[in-house]
Design a protein around this motif. Sequence first.
Motif, mmCIF file in Angstrom:
data_model
loop_
_atom_site.group_PDB
_atom_site.id
_atom_site.type_symbol
_atom_site.label_atom_id
_atom_site.label_comp_id
_atom_site.label_asym_id
_atom_site.label_seq_id
_atom_site.Cartn_x
_atom_site.Cartn_y
_atom_site.Cartn_z
ATOM 1 N N ASN A 190 0.829 -1.213 0.000
ATOM 2 C CA ASN A 190 0.000 0.000 0.000
ATOM 3 C C ASN A 190 0.862 1.261 0.000
ATOM 4 O OD1 ASN A 190 -2.385 -1.423 -0.042
ATOM 5 N ND2 ASN A 190 -2.639 -1.401 2.179
ATOM 6 N N TYR A 191 1.968 1.220 0.738
ATOM 7 C CA TYR A 191 2.871 2.383 0.770
ATOM 8 C C TYR A 191 3.507 2.598 -0.605
ATOM 9 C CZ TYR A 191 6.847 5.370 1.825
ATOM 10 O OH TYR A 191 7.759 6.398 1.812
ATOM 11 N N SER A 215 1.221 4.230 -2.968
ATOM 12 C CA SER A 215 1.100 5.677 -2.744
ATOM 13 C C SER A 215 2.237 6.425 -3.428
ATOM 14 C CB SER A 215 1.091 5.980 -1.244
ATOM 15 O OG SER A 215 2.381 5.854 -0.663
#
Length: 282
Positions: free
Chosen positions: A69-70, A73
Amino acid sequence: VCDFVKPSPAGTKWGLGGTCVNVGCIPKKIFHTSALIGETMKHAAASYGWTGMEDVKCDWVTLTKNVTNYIKSLNFGARADLMKNEITYVNGYGVFVDPHTIKMTKANGSEVTNTARRILLAPGGRPTPLEIPGGEHAISSDDIFRLSADPGKTLVVGASYVALECAGFLSGIGRETTVMIRSIPLRGFDQQMAEKIVDYMGEEGTAFIRGAVPVKIELTESGKKRVTYKVTASGEERVEEFDTVMAAIGRKPCLEGLDLEAAGGIKLSKSGKAIIDKYDRT
């Protein structure tokens, strides 16, 4: 900017940002941070009054989900920066038509052509596959950070910094890890320091099989990988089973399939890299 990621043999793919952002430096550092937290709890927590640390475990699914998820981003941020600076982004595979023209094929098969005075080649590299019978059962650094299942008992084939970094964080988060070294660790680096690294990793729980090469990998009914390897000094063959085998035996440039002849005959070195002058020109 023309960017397209061909899935790894294991099927892993990622977004804008290249190796470092997606399957290199960034996820590696986060995994090492997780390992360092674990080592702090193991070695120092009790002295600061913490109890029950012997039962603490790193959950692989949670770790990989949060890292993924990081990274996504960061992919989004890169796309936003391109738009902010009015840079056109094409998610397509680029091939030379002539020295000043690139044809980009998108995932849906549609094509876009772009002409420029100068074209910057920056395709990077991908891991060298393990070319032995059953080599397709091995993953690479392209896959380790996004494995959906816990790697469990892992064999890392190779002794480059990529191999030792991955083996280091796997050991650090509590996975049984073995490194198979054909000859010497960290070739090209100071060998006194390289051996100190190996000694330290050994003290922290990483196992090493030195002077050996894998011969074949067989998939068992239980899903484990049965690795047959040869001891180079004696020729003796030995067998051991692992949950995961990761190949980290080097990288090769992603210049195949770009039709370099159409670009004016770009010359390649024996290692497959583009030959350039002191001004980085082909």
